[in-house]
Design an enzyme around this catalytic site. Structure first.
Site, mmCIF file in Angstrom:
data_model
loop_
_atom_site.group_PDB
_atom_site.id
_atom_site.type_symbol
_atom_site.label_atom_id
_atom_site.label_comp_id
_atom_site.label_asym_id
_atom_site.label_seq_id
_atom_site.Cartn_x
_atom_site.Cartn_y
_atom_site.Cartn_z
ATOM 1 N N CYS A 50 1.035 -1.241 -0.062
ATOM 2 C CA CYS A 50 -0.154 -0.065 -0.097
ATOM 3 C C CYS A 50 0.992 1.280 0.070
ATOM 4 O O CYS A 50 2.017 1.274 0.876
ATOM 5 C CB CYS A 50 -0.962 -0.134 1.085
ATOM 6 S SG CYS A 50 -2.127 1.327 1.268
ATOM 7 N N CYS A 54 0.034 5.082 6.834
ATOM 8 C CA CYS A 54 -0.642 5.021 8.160
ATOM 9 C C CYS A 54 0.399 4.277 9.095
ATOM 10 O O CYS A 54 1.084 3.399 8.913
ATOM 11 C CB CYS A 54 -1.837 3.985 8.005
ATOM 12 S SG CYS A 54 -2.888 4.474 6.880
ATOM 13 N N CYS A 57 0.510 0.519 10.254
ATOM 14 C CA CYS A 57 0.170 -0.375 9.430
ATOM 15 C C CYS A 57 1.012 -1.112 8.985
ATOM 16 O O CYS A 57 2.181 -0.740 8.212
ATOM 17 C CB CYS A 57 -0.877 0.210 8.342
ATOM 18 S SG CYS A 57 -1.386 -1.325 7.007
ATOM 19 N N CYS A 94 -16.247 -10.042 5.195
ATOM 20 C CA CYS A 94 -15.578 -8.656 4.845
ATOM 21 C C CYS A 94 -14.326 -8.679 3.980
ATOM 22 O O CYS A 94 -13.371 -9.382 4.363
ATOM 23 C CB CYS A 94 -15.139 -7.960 6.403
ATOM 24 S SG CYS A 94 -16.646 -7.712 7.257
ATOM 25 N N CYS A 125 -19.357 -6.950 3.230
ATOM 26 C CA CYS A 125 -18.659 -5.821 3.641
ATOM 27 C C CYS A 125 -17.234 -5.616 2.881
ATOM 28 O O CYS A 125 -16.679 -6.753 2.602
ATOM 29 C CB CYS A 125 -18.343 -5.749 5.105
ATOM 30 S SG CYS A 125 -17.552 -3.999 5.786
ATOM 31 N N CYS A 185 -19.546 1.261 7.854
ATOM 32 C CA CYS A 185 -18.799 0.922 8.755
ATOM 33 C C CYS A 185 -17.557 1.662 9.123
ATOM 34 O O CYS A 185 -16.817 1.928 8.232
ATOM 35 C CB CYS A 185 -18.137 -0.704 8.707
ATOM 36 S SG CYS A 185 -17.298 -1.616 9.620
ATOM 37 N N ARG A 257 -18.323 -2.971 17.544
ATOM 38 C CA ARG A 257 -17.621 -4.347 17.336
ATOM 39 C C ARG A 257 -16.080 -4.231 17.940
ATOM 40 O O ARG A 257 -15.399 -3.528 17.897
ATOM 41 C CB ARG A 257 -17.314 -4.438 15.648
ATOM 42 C CG ARG A 257 -16.376 -5.740 15.519
ATOM 43 C CD ARG A 257 -16.338 -5.952 14.007
ATOM 44 N NE ARG A 257 -17.616 -6.111 13.411
ATOM 45 C CZ ARG A 257 -18.122 -5.549 12.319
ATOM 46 N NH1 ARG A 257 -17.176 -4.528 11.721
ATOM 47 N NH2 ARG A 257 -19.050 -5.644 11.795
#
Length: 318
Positions: A50, A54, A57, A94, A125, A185, A257
């Protein structure tokens, strides 16, 4: 209903612990059946590489972690994993892909996955990064029920965590999702070096979405060596439970969640999270690149607590 302010959320977080949990459980019982939990399963359909930065991550290409890059999975392999999740008791599947945002050709393949999983009788999702014009509509046409796009933290603390996309970028994707008629979400991560005021700011920001997100994952940072936040300490469990309770009160109709970080919690700590209004978990021993309790452990815990798995989420029946 008046918009809840960060100051009001912080006042909740500072209440005596037992009073806060009692209030949260009272709100929870006004909107949900007590003793039931919604179960989702999460699969990384494209891992690593990616371009974002972040700080937490392992999938960011610029960090040196043990996460390996894998291309987009084939549809048949995804369906095999979805069947296994369904057979283990998950009701929502998901799909996650480590992109800044999907290319249209990749989105077509993900849409095929979504449609096939829907045919199996599961809710769907996806979390694919930022969406461009028309992409949310494409996913909605395929039958996607929820789109996940977390805000992560408060607007004030956000720049300490991520620099390659802005808070407004995230809000723009969420608006595209809502305009396309899908459920949102959206949640955050605790343990990013934020203060309690930032946790209050995050919850107030989530509560300000119109409509409020139907699903709110709350993560406790699992530090990954090689990332800028690889040496951070997870947030104290009592503070985590306080945040769950405040989220339940501010987001009374949302599924709250328990997401990353649950493996480090004891059964009693997880039970307190449920008492504080959490009513959804991720099922399966792997959450993207971090570990999670296995299905047998979760079933044993739910049995011990006298809790049952919800067959279909209440908002999906409405």
């Amino acid at each position: 209903m008046a918009r809840i302010t960060p100051e009001q959320v912080q006042a909740l977080l500072e209440k005596p612990f037992l009073d806060l949990v009692f209030e949260a459980q009272t709100v929870h019982r006004q909107h949900f059946r007590p003793g039931t939990v919604q179960v989702s399963s999460l699969l990384s359909v494209k891992t690593g590489g990616c371009p974002e930065d972040c700080g937490y991550c392992s999938q960011a290409a610029r960090y040196h972690t043990e996460t390996e890059r894998d291309g987009l999975m084939e549809v048949d392999e995804v369906l095999e994993r979805a069947r296994a999740a369904r057979d283990a008791g998950a009701t929502r599947f998901c799909l996650s892909a480590a992109w800044r945002g999907p290319k249209d050709k990749d989105l077509d393949q993900v849409a095929e996955m979504v449609a096939a999983v829907k045919e199996m009788g599961m809710e769907t999702c996806a979390t694919l990064g930022m969406l461009r014009d028309g992409q949310a509509e494409r996913l909605a046409e395929a039958g996607l029920d929820y789109y996940n796009h977390n805000l992560d933290t408060s607007p004030e603390h956000y720049d300490e965590v991520i620099s390659t996309r802005t808070y407004d970028d995230r809000l723009d994707t969420l608006k595209k999702v809502q305009d396309a008629g899908m459920n949102v979400c959206c949640g955050g991560i605790l343990g990013l070096g934020e203060e309690r005021s930032d946790r209050a700011g995050l919850i107030a920001q989530l509560a300000a979405l119109d409509p409020q997100p139907q699903s709110v994952p709350i993560n406790n940072l699992v530090p990954v060596p090689g990332t800028p936040m690889g040496d951070r300490e997870p947030v104290d469990t009592v503070e985590f439970i306080r945040t769950v309770a405040a989220a339940r009160i501010a987001l009374p109709s949302s599924y709250i969640r328990l997401a990353a970080g649950r493996l480090s919690m004891t059964e009693a700590e997880q039970a307190l999270c449920f008492m504080a209004g959490a009513n959804s978990i991720f099922y399966g021993e792997q959450l993207l690149t971090t570990p999670n309790p296995d299905e047998n452990s979760d079933r044993a815990l739910l049995d011990k607590l006298g809790m049952t798995i919800e067959e279909v989420a209440q908002d999906a029946r409405a």
